[in-house]
Design a protein around this motif. Structure first.
Motif, PDB file in Angstrom:
ATOM      1  N   ARG A   1       0.828  -1.214   0.000  1.00  0.00           N
ATOM      2  CA  ARG A   1       0.000   0.000   0.000  1.00  0.00           C
ATOM      3  C   ARG A   1       0.861   1.262   0.000  1.00  0.00           C
ATOM      4  O   ARG A   1       0.543   2.245  -0.672  1.00  0.00           O
ATOM      5  N   LEU A   2       1.949   1.232   0.767  1.00  0.00           N
ATOM      6  CA  LEU A   2       2.818   2.407   0.818  1.00  0.00           C
ATOM      7  C   LEU A   2       3.479   2.648  -0.536  1.00  0.00           C
ATOM      8  O   LEU A   2       3.564   3.790  -0.995  1.00  0.00           O
ATOM      9  N   SER A   3       3.926   1.582  -1.198  1.00  0.00           N
ATOM     10  CA  SER A   3       4.535   1.728  -2.519  1.00  0.00           C
ATOM     11  C   SER A   3       3.541   2.317  -3.507  1.00  0.00           C
ATOM     12  O   SER A   3       3.881   3.196  -4.305  1.00  0.00           O
ATOM     13  N   ALA A   4       2.291   1.833  -3.450  1.00  0.00           N
ATOM     14  CA  ALA A   4       1.266   2.350  -4.347  1.00  0.00           C
ATOM     15  C   ALA A   4       0.948   3.813  -4.037  1.00  0.00           C
ATOM     16  O   ALA A   4       0.735   4.627  -4.940  1.00  0.00           O
ATOM     17  N   ALA A   5       0.925   4.160  -2.733  1.00  0.00           N
ATOM     18  CA  ALA A   5       0.596   5.531  -2.348  1.00  0.00           C
ATOM     19  C   ALA A   5       1.701   6.506  -2.742  1.00  0.00           C
ATOM     20  O   ALA A   5       1.435   7.630  -3.179  1.00  0.00           O
ATOM     21  N   LEU A   6       2.948   6.078  -2.620  1.00  0.00           N
ATOM     22  CA  LEU A   6       4.060   6.975  -2.944  1.00  0.00           C
ATOM     23  C   LEU A   6       4.256   7.101  -4.446  1.00  0.00           C
ATOM     24  O   LEU A   6       4.532   8.191  -4.953  1.00  0.00           O
ATOM     25  N   GLY A   7       4.141   5.993  -5.155  1.00  0.00           N
ATOM     26  CA  GLY A   7       4.298   6.017  -6.606  1.00  0.00           C
ATOM     27  C   GLY A   7       5.640   6.612  -7.007  1.00  0.00           C
ATOM     28  O   GLY A   7       6.690   6.289  -6.440  1.00  0.00           O
ATOM     29  N   GLU A   8       5.618   7.513  -7.952  1.00  0.00           N
ATOM     30  CA  GLU A   8       6.841   8.147  -8.440  1.00  0.00           C
ATOM     31  C   GLU A   8       7.384   9.188  -7.464  1.00  0.00           C
ATOM     32  O   GLU A   8       8.490   9.697  -7.661  1.00  0.00           O
ATOM     33  N   ASP A   9       6.626   9.509  -6.422  1.00  0.00           N
ATOM     34  CA  ASP A   9       7.088  10.499  -5.445  1.00  0.00           C
ATOM     35  C   ASP A   9       8.044   9.900  -4.426  1.00  0.00           C
ATOM     36  O   ASP A   9       8.539  10.617  -3.552  1.00  0.00           O
ATOM     37  N   ARG A  10       8.307   8.588  -4.511  1.00  0.00           N
ATOM     38  CA  ARG A  10       9.148   7.937  -3.505  1.00  0.00           C
ATOM     39  C   ARG A  10      10.496   8.629  -3.360  1.00  0.00           C
ATOM     40  O   ARG A  10      10.958   8.870  -2.240  1.00  0.00           O
ATOM     41  N   THR A  11      11.153   8.955  -4.464  1.00  0.00           N
ATOM     42  CA  THR A  11      12.484   9.548  -4.383  1.00  0.00           C
ATOM     43  C   THR A  11      12.455  10.964  -3.848  1.00  0.00           C
ATOM     44  O   THR A  11      13.483  11.486  -3.417  1.00  0.00           O
ATOM     45  N   ARG A  12      11.268  11.608  -3.889  1.00  0.00           N
ATOM     46  CA  ARG A  12      11.169  12.990  -3.404  1.00  0.00           C
ATOM     47  C   ARG A  12      10.550  13.075  -2.011  1.00  0.00           C
ATOM     48  O   ARG A  12      10.355  14.166  -1.486  1.00  0.00           O
ATOM     49  N   THR A  13      10.248  11.919  -1.423  1.00  0.00           N
ATOM     50  CA  THR A  13       9.645  11.879  -0.095  1.00  0.00           C
ATOM     51  C   THR A  13      10.707  11.507   0.929  1.00  0.00           C
ATOM     52  O   THR A  13      11.445  10.534   0.738  1.00  0.00           O
ATOM     53  N   THR A  14      10.796  12.271   2.009  1.00  0.00           N
ATOM     54  CA  THR A  14      11.795  11.983   3.032  1.00  0.00           C
ATOM     55  C   THR A  14      11.461  10.685   3.747  1.00  0.00           C
ATOM     56  O   THR A  14      10.309  10.230   3.765  1.00  0.00           O
ATOM     57  N   SER A  15      12.482  10.095   4.354  1.00  0.00           N
ATOM     58  CA  SER A  15      12.261   8.847   5.092  1.00  0.00           C
ATOM     59  C   SER A  15      11.310   9.063   6.262  1.00  0.00           C
ATOM     60  O   SER A  15      10.523   8.175   6.610  1.00  0.00           O
ATOM     61  N   THR A  16      11.351  10.259   6.857  1.00  0.00           N
ATOM     62  CA  THR A  16      10.437  10.557   7.962  1.00  0.00           C
ATOM     63  C   THR A  16       8.995  10.572   7.485  1.00  0.00           C
ATOM     64  O   THR A  16       8.092  10.014   8.130  1.00  0.00           O
ATOM     65  N   ASP A  17       8.759  11.209   6.324  1.00  0.00           N
ATOM     66  CA  ASP A  17       7.405  11.247   5.776  1.00  0.00           C
ATOM     67  C   ASP A  17       6.933   9.847   5.377  1.00  0.00           C
ATOM     68  O   ASP A  17       5.771   9.485   5.587  1.00  0.00           O
ATOM     69  N   GLN A  18       7.839   9.066   4.775  1.00  0.00           N
ATOM     70  CA  GLN A  18       7.469   7.709   4.398  1.00  0.00           C
ATOM     71  C   GLN A  18       7.075   6.889   5.624  1.00  0.00           C
ATOM     72  O   GLN A  18       6.075   6.158   5.603  1.00  0.00           O
ATOM     73  N   ARG A  19       7.830   7.045   6.693  1.00  0.00           N
ATOM     74  CA  ARG A  19       7.517   6.272   7.896  1.00  0.00           C
ATOM     75  C   ARG A  19       6.203   6.731   8.515  1.00  0.00           C
ATOM     76  O   ARG A  19       5.424   5.916   9.013  1.00  0.00           O
ATOM     77  N   SER A  20       5.936   8.032   8.469  1.00  0.00           N
ATOM     78  CA  SER A  20       4.680   8.543   9.003  1.00  0.00           C
ATOM     79  C   SER A  20       3.492   7.999   8.221  1.00  0.00           C
ATOM     80  O   SER A  20       2.488   7.557   8.800  1.00  0.00           O
ATOM     81  N   ARG A  21       3.600   7.997   6.888  1.00  0.00           N
ATOM     82  CA  ARG A  21       2.515   7.474   6.065  1.00  0.00           C
ATOM     83  C   ARG A  21       2.382   5.969   6.253  1.00  0.00           C
ATOM     84  O   ARG A  21       1.262   5.417   6.277  1.00  0.00           O
ATOM     85  N   GLY A  22       3.501   5.294   6.386  1.00  0.00           N
ATOM     86  CA  GLY A  22       3.453   3.856   6.617  1.00  0.00           C
ATOM     87  C   GLY A  22       2.804   3.513   7.938  1.00  0.00           C
ATOM     88  O   GLY A  22       2.026   2.548   8.040  1.00  0.00           O
ATOM     89  N   ARG A  23       3.067   4.312   8.953  1.00  0.00           N
ATOM     90  CA  ARG A  23       2.458   4.078  10.263  1.00  0.00           C
ATOM     91  C   ARG A  23       0.933   4.207  10.181  1.00  0.00           C
ATOM     92  O   ARG A  23       0.204   3.404  10.778  1.00  0.00           O
TER      93      ARG A  23
END
Length: 519
Positions: free
Chosen positions: A92-114
């Motif tokens: 779900r996180l991979s689908a939500a981030l899509g092409e924005d993964r490289t532009r999203t900070t690890s902190t933001d990714q972890r927050s969305r994943g949580r």
């Protein structure tokens, strides 16, 4: 903790499933069938829940996956469920981030994943309630959220051990064979870190590939792994070429350390500390040898480097972390090697590969005062020698049983690293490049309580110079440990090292300990 679970289901045991198994594709919306731990085939007829394996309707819809009743929570974390939720959250996180993964900070990714993890657990809890199966308390649900979060972004079941301030090293020789080395040197048994060896290997593969900055291959074709973990710990692992998966995680507890601190810990004496401090300030090139404790001593030596000097560090995995001590070392350029992958090009390197030799070549444009090559295990010797030949005051480490043994080890490394490097050339180059070798002794002995405990101390300090036709070099034992003792005491000082008094060497204390002349 007990590993018993109340089984209300039919079908294969969930513990037989690998930790990161590929799960069925998720349908649009919140579809719970894809997190089932015991999936059953999709049927064309209508199905319903009866005793967990009957037929009928599922949530009033025909043709969906018939899934068994959820397992009740029985007082411990359901690790297969954690594994399934981790996979769902990752998808779900991979689908939500899509092409924005490289532009999203690890902190933001972890927050969305949580947030995704919490959503998945709420859905799981709702289904358990609807099925009349006991669900979790708020405390238990928080524990599951943390476990899935660790599995997705951290070290899974290893995370609590890495977070424990008392744990120095984690030694794994199979998923259920875990030894913890504590900060006081004691060795104690640790808990299992997976439910099977296969699950542990799957976790290591996932961990190696997860980093977007410095991913490392780990497979039957690449059966060894060396990885820097978040927080600075170092992981070394092997599988497929060992009877069981083997892992060592080294935590660097003492990043900000001085020679004075090590004197307080009993690692070396005041006089030995004054000699090493002066050697660093006088820009002598130093090698620290042993299997454990080297990096801590190197950090303490680096603390003696004046703050105005620009330092370059060259490591296969970051361990020194001098670039994080900005108040102590304001100017640090830290290079980390990167392995390649795929076929080798015309120059013999793999795509994406970045070597320490390349880093050292680039560093000559950075106006460095010192070039510090970390651990020398093999080909790193070429970078170490180039650094020492290019400028004074370099520091490196290697594994060796004695101080003089470190010279022989480095000679062997040099001969293996270069096809045209002869023994005589290697000896001459090393003798000319190295000024001082420090050997840290590691001893493991049982305590009165029957617990094994490790102790480390500086056992030898020698000086190295070209000479002696038979050996190709000459050494002098400046400090050495007497039999039965645990401290290196003054022995013999070469006249050329007396001028270290200008840099703070306690020459009078040295000769007082040897009962020799003071001038």
């Amino acid at each position: 903790m007990s590993t018993d679970r109340v089984d209300t289901t039919a079908g294969p045991d969930p513990s037989d499933l690998p930790l990161f198994a590929t799960l069925p594709a998720q349908r649009p919306g919140r579809v719970r069938g894809s997190f089932s731990m015991n999936p059953t085939p999709t049927t064309s007829a209508s199905t319903s829940h009866t005793n967990g394996h009957g037929s009928g309707h599922v949530n009033g819809h025909a043709g969906l996956v018939a899934r068994p009743l959820p397992r009740p929570f029985v007082g411990e974390l359901d690790w297969p469920l954690v594994a399934a939720l981790r996979q769902q959250a990752s998808d779900r996180l991979s689908a939500a981030l899509g092409e924005d993964r490289t532009r999203t900070t690890s902190t933001d990714q972890r927050s969305r994943g949580r947030a995704i993890i919490v959503d998945l657990l709420e859905a799981e809890a709702a289904e358990r309630i609807g099925a009349g199966v006991p669900t979790w308390s708020a405390t238990e649900q928080d524990a599951l959220v943390a476990a899935v979060d660790n599995a997705l972004f951290g070290l899974g079941r290893l995370q609590p051990l890495v977070d424990d301030e008392m744990v120095e090293n984690i030694i794994i020789t199979g998923h259920d064979q875990v030894t913890l080395e504590l900060s006081d040197g004691r060795l104690i048994p640790g808990p299992p870190v997976a439910d099977s060896d296969a699950e542990l290997i799957d976790f290591l593969v996932f961990l190696a590939s997860r980093s977007e900055v410095n991913a490392r291959p780990f497979s039957q074709a690449q059966p060894r792994l060396h990885l820097r973990l978040d927080g600075g710990a170092r992981l070394a692992a092997a599988a497929w070429v060992t009877p069981r998966p083997s892992v060592v995680i080294r935590r660097h507890r003492l990043r900000r350390i001085t020679l004075e601190d090590l004197v307080g810990l009993g690692t070396l004496t005041d006089v030995a500390a004054s000699f090493l401090s002066a050697a660093v300030k006088a820009r002598k090139s130093i090698v620290v040898a042993q299997g454990a404790g080297k990096t801590t001593l190197v950090r303490a030596l680096c603390a003696e480097i004046p703050p105005h000097e620009a330092i370059g560090t060259f490591e296969t995995e970051y361990e020194l972390h001098l670039h994080e001590l900005r108040d102590q070392h304001p100017i640090v350029f830290a290079w980390e090697a990167r392995p390649g992958s795929g076929e080798r090009g015309p120059d013999g390197s793999q795509a994406g590969e970045f070597t320490l030799s390349q880093a050292l070549f680039d560093s000559f444009r950075f106006n460095l005062s010192r070039q510090i090559v970390g651990e020398v295990r093999g080909h790193e010797i070429l970078a170490m020698l180039k650094a020492m030949e290019s400028g004074a005051g370099s520091i490196s480490t290697t594994h060796a049983p004695t101080a003089e043994g470190a010279i022989a080890k480095l000679v062997t490394c040099a001969m293996e690293a270069g096809p045209h490097v002869t023994h005589d050339y290697a000896v001459r180059a090393i003798a000319a490049a190295i000024d001082v070798v420090v050997h840290v002794h590691l001893e493991t002995a049982p305590t009165s309580e029957g617990v094994w405990q490790r102790n480390r101390w500086v056992a030898e300090i020698i000086t190295v110079a070209p000479g002696e036709k038979d050996k190709g070099y000459a050494i002098q034992h400046v400090f050495r440990t007497a039999p039965g003792e645990q401290a290196a005491t003054p022995h013999v000082l070469d006249d050329s090292y007396r001028d270290l008094t200008r840099y703070g060497f306690d020459l009078q204390g040295f000769f007082a300990a040897t009962r020799g002349p003071t001038s």
